[in-house]
Motif scaffolding. Structure first.
Motif, mmCIF file in Angstrom:
data_model
loop_
_atom_site.group_PDB
_atom_site.id
_atom_site.type_symbol
_atom_site.label_atom_id
_atom_site.label_comp_id
_atom_site.label_asym_id
_atom_site.label_seq_id
_atom_site.Cartn_x
_atom_site.Cartn_y
_atom_site.Cartn_z
ATOM 1 N N TYR A 91 0.340 -1.435 0.279
ATOM 2 C CA TYR A 91 -0.097 -0.113 -0.107
ATOM 3 C C TYR A 91 0.494 1.263 -0.030
ATOM 4 O O TYR A 91 0.314 2.100 -0.889
ATOM 5 N N SER A 137 2.531 1.769 -3.674
ATOM 6 C CA SER A 137 1.231 2.276 -4.442
ATOM 7 C C SER A 137 1.008 3.429 -4.463
ATOM 8 O O SER A 137 1.300 4.044 -5.761
ATOM 9 N N TYR A 162 3.548 5.717 -6.513
ATOM 10 C CA TYR A 162 3.097 5.535 -7.602
ATOM 11 C C TYR A 162 2.287 6.632 -8.009
ATOM 12 O O TYR A 162 2.326 7.079 -9.330
ATOM 13 N N CYS A 185 -1.720 2.793 -13.522
ATOM 14 C CA CYS A 185 -2.587 2.496 -12.362
ATOM 15 C C CYS A 185 -2.390 0.496 -12.190
ATOM 16 O O CYS A 185 -1.982 0.610 -10.824
ATOM 17 N N SER A 207 0.065 -1.152 -13.222
ATOM 18 C CA SER A 207 1.006 -1.644 -13.235
ATOM 19 C C SER A 207 1.510 -1.673 -10.840
ATOM 20 O O SER A 207 1.541 -2.839 -10.828
ATOM 21 N N ASN A 208 0.821 -1.744 -10.452
ATOM 22 C CA ASN A 208 0.165 -1.431 -9.041
ATOM 23 C C ASN A 208 -0.577 -2.751 -8.893
ATOM 24 O O ASN A 208 -0.147 -3.343 -7.920
ATOM 25 N N TYR A 244 2.957 -5.458 -9.593
ATOM 26 C CA TYR A 244 3.871 -5.229 -9.213
ATOM 27 C C TYR A 244 3.800 -5.421 -7.232
ATOM 28 O O TYR A 244 4.292 -5.927 -6.403
ATOM 29 N N GLN A 245 2.574 -4.953 -6.914
ATOM 30 C CA GLN A 245 2.439 -4.538 -5.590
ATOM 31 C C GLN A 245 1.748 -5.185 -4.993
ATOM 32 O O GLN A 245 1.973 -5.701 -3.715
ATOM 33 N N GLN A 300 -7.427 -0.767 -4.920
ATOM 34 C CA GLN A 300 -6.375 0.221 -5.865
ATOM 35 C C GLN A 300 -7.758 1.379 -6.859
ATOM 36 O O GLN A 300 -7.246 2.029 -6.787
ATOM 37 N N GLU A 355 -6.961 4.975 -6.497
ATOM 38 C CA GLU A 355 -6.751 5.414 -7.570
ATOM 39 C C GLU A 355 -7.511 6.227 -8.445
ATOM 40 O O GLU A 355 -7.231 7.844 -8.502
#
Length: 231
Positions: A78, A81, A84, A112, A114-115, A118-119, A135, A139
């Protein structure tokens, strides 16, 4: 064809995201798609995230440079995230909000989403759906970033992307960032991405054949066919 014929009144903006692990060819394919859409008379804007040329990316660079810890997991999903997301919303408010409000086709090399790749890999498998919901709320709903109209995930086997990155960096592993240097983490990121393909309705394009990358032209053709179906 893409979004109608040249000269058609295209008033609603479209936001198309090209996602993939490092070395998947996102920048190349985004550029080719922008050229194809521009040739049809459309107003096209290419965006790349993170925006390393902006001061807003400073926390992202600190994270990827290992200033908060030597492993990706040293910063929880978090918090990372948020690094980014701040970069994205700063760019939106300062730079490309007007284009989005005025009928442009926005092509994003990462976004967005991508979070999620990757996260989300940092959270337990049973918490994936909760992270995806968080997410989107954070966002899109809270920060006000526009939701994508389509997400295309370029799927490259991590061992192939590693070979491509070796070539990119001339074998100097010290040039790799916190994510790129951790194959175990990238394998987990690919699992997250393929989960999102099913859960979020992303379009997936397999970029490898027999342990090697397909040609740039072949992948571009597959992206074009996906765009035709979606839009």
């Amino acid at each position: 064809m893409f979004f109608g014929k040249p000269g058609d009144d295209v008033t609603k903006s479209k936001l198309i995201v090209i996602e993939g692990l490092d070395g998947s060819g996102k920048a190349t394919q985004t550029k080719l798609l922008a050229e194809k859409l521009s040739a049809r008379g459309l107003k096209v804007r290419r965006l790349e995230f993170p925006d390393y040329g902006s001061p807003s990316s400073a926390p992202v660079k600190m994270y990827l440079n290992g200033e908060f810890g030597s492993k990706p997991e040293d910063v929880n999903a978090y918090a990372a995230s948020a690094f980014y997301a701040v970069d994205r919303v700063a760019g939106y408010l300062r730079d490309w909000k007007r284009d989005h409000e005025n009928g442009a086709v926005l092509l994003c090399d990462r976004y967005c989403t991508s979070n999620i790749i990757y996260q989300m890999s940092k959270v337990p498998a049973e918490s994936r759906d909760d992270f995806i919901a968080w997410q989107a709320d954070f966002e899109y709903d809270k920060l006000g970033l526009p939701r994508p109209d389509a997400v295309i995930y370029l799927d490259v086997a991590p061992e192939v992307s590693q070979k491509l990155m070796e070539k990119r960096y001339g074998g100097d592993n010290s040039k790799k960032d916190l994510h790129e240097s951790n194959l175990r983490f990238l394998l987990s990121c690919r699992e997250s991405a393929l989960y999102a393909v099913e859960k979020c309705g992303w379009q997936v394009i397999s970029c490898c054949r027999d342990g090697e990358m397909k040609s740039i032209a072949e992948i571009a053709g597959e992206i074009e066919r996906v765009i035709d179906r979606i839009l």
